[in-house]
Design an enzyme around this catalytic site. Structure first.
Site, PDB file in Angstrom:
ATOM      1  N   ASP A 227      -3.607  -6.776  -0.557  1.00  0.00           N
ATOM      2  CA  ASP A 227      -3.261  -6.113   0.694  1.00  0.00           C
ATOM      3  C   ASP A 227      -1.740  -6.110   0.767  1.00  0.00           C
ATOM      4  O   ASP A 227      -1.086  -6.038  -0.265  1.00  0.00           O
ATOM      5  CB  ASP A 227      -3.924  -6.810   1.886  1.00  0.00           C
ATOM      6  CG  ASP A 227      -4.262  -5.822   2.994  1.00  0.00           C
ATOM      7  OD1 ASP A 227      -3.314  -5.291   3.602  1.00  0.00           O
ATOM      8  OD2 ASP A 227      -5.451  -5.577   3.248  1.00  0.00           O
TER       9      ASP A 227
ATOM     10  N   HIS B  83      -0.550  -3.560  -1.391  1.00  0.00           N
ATOM     11  CA  HIS B  83      -0.240  -2.407  -0.538  1.00  0.00           C
ATOM     12  C   HIS B  83       1.239  -2.291  -0.217  1.00  0.00           C
ATOM     13  O   HIS B  83       1.623  -1.474   0.610  1.00  0.00           O
ATOM     14  CB  HIS B  83      -1.038  -2.492   0.767  1.00  0.00           C
ATOM     15  CG  HIS B  83      -2.513  -2.330   0.583  1.00  0.00           C
ATOM     16  ND1 HIS B  83      -3.404  -2.428   1.622  1.00  0.00           N
ATOM     17  CD2 HIS B  83      -3.255  -2.077  -0.519  1.00  0.00           C
ATOM     18  CE1 HIS B  83      -4.643  -2.246   1.171  1.00  0.00           C
ATOM     19  NE2 HIS B  83      -4.572  -2.046  -0.132  1.00  0.00           N
TER      20      HIS B  83
END
Length: 310
Positions: free
Chosen positions: A203, A226
């Site tokens: 993430d 991310h």
């Protein structure tokens, strides 16, 4: 099945010393902790913390070599002496049974600790334990150095409602199919510095939530994951602002995004100002720069309005 393991050297000091700090030393084994990785040592750690926190002289909590099984533990301030050292030469292991920690929110949680300097070499290899690996809230003057966090079910390190925090030398790793495993999350905090860290997660490597001010991020290796994100912002109409954020000298490798600012598409009184991204290196990054003002994860129940975040 993975297991949380924590190898750590933690110091709560104003002045760092490479050796164990002068003053009292409490070995967790003396409080009943067992280095076998199977016997629950939670109460022993909490008892050692209680003794250190009540001491009026500088104190070291020492964790020797071995594997120590520790469940959900809340280390509460305020302490009598702003000079506690936790030195962990062994490893802390989280329970593999989800129900032991349940919905506690954090595995290891420090609350209302002032004048807290930590030199940490945590190796947390977490299995079936809910929430974040390591959390700090309502704490000031914190230094976290050398944390290695593995397989957290949610965020690895959370800094919430803190002031004057320095994080450096952090290493984070999460499984490829693990959503919401942000490496470091900062919110409602001021004067936070994150340096010299390696964060391959699935993430956000670093996520910057509402109420973050005067944040400095430098020399970070991010990826996969991310990227580094400001937000999401504007989920609520009344929301604290984000301002004075610097992100520099970051290498993004194999990430979905590089630098990103994301806000919900709905009215909001909040803003994001004075944000600087500088000297970023992108290697195989899908979206190097993203400003998303219609953020809606999974595209479900999206507000579909104009973002009010300025």
């Amino acid at each position: 099945m993975a297991q949380i393991v924590l190898h750590a050297l933690v110091l709560f000091l104003f002045t760092f010393r490479s050796a164990i700090a002068e003053g009292l030393t409490f070995n967790v084994v003396s409080f009943g902790a067992k280095p076998d990785g199977e016997t629950d040592s939670t109460n022993a750690f909490l008892s050692a913390w209680g003794r250190a926190c009540s001491s009026t002289t500088p104190t070291t909590i020492y964790v020797p070599l071995g594997r120590f099984l520790v469940g959900n533990a809340v280390f509460k301030g305020r302490c009598n002496k702003k000079g506690i050292t936790i030195r962990i030469d062994g490893a802390l292991v989280a329970p593999s049974n989800y129900d032991v920690i349940g919905n506690a929110g954090n595995w290891l949680f420090f609350d209302d600790v002032m004048g807290f300097r930590s030199l940490v070499v945590f190796l947390m290899d977490k299995a079936q334990a809910c929430g974040h690996n390591l959390g700090f809230t309502n704490s000031n003057n914190v230094v976290i150095n050398g944390v290695t966090s593995l397989n957290s079910q949610m965020f690895h390190i959370v800094i919430d409602r803190c002031e004057n925090v320095k994080v450096q030398g952090v290493k984070v790793s999460a499984a490829g199919n693990s959503p919401n495993t942000d490496g470091i999350h900062v919110q409602l905090s001021s004067s936070v510095t994150i340096l010299n860290s390696n964060i391959p997660t699935r993430d956000d490597c670093i996520s910057i939530g509402p109420g973050t001010t005067n944040l400095w991020i430098e020399n970070i290796a991010c990826g996969p994951g991310h990227g580094i994100s400001v937000g999401s912002l504007g989920k609520e109409f009344q929301e604290p602002d984000v301002q004075n954020v610097t992100v520099k000298t970051v290498t993004f490798t194999g990430t979905e995004n590089g630098v990103r600012i994301k806000s919900w598409g709905r009215p909001s009184s909040g803003f994001a100002r004075n944000i600087l991204f500088q000297h970023a290196t992108m290697v195989n990054v899908q979206n190097p720069i993203v400003i998303d003002q219609s953020y809606c994860p999974n595209e479900k129940n999206c507000p579909g309005q104009v973002s009010g975040v300025e």
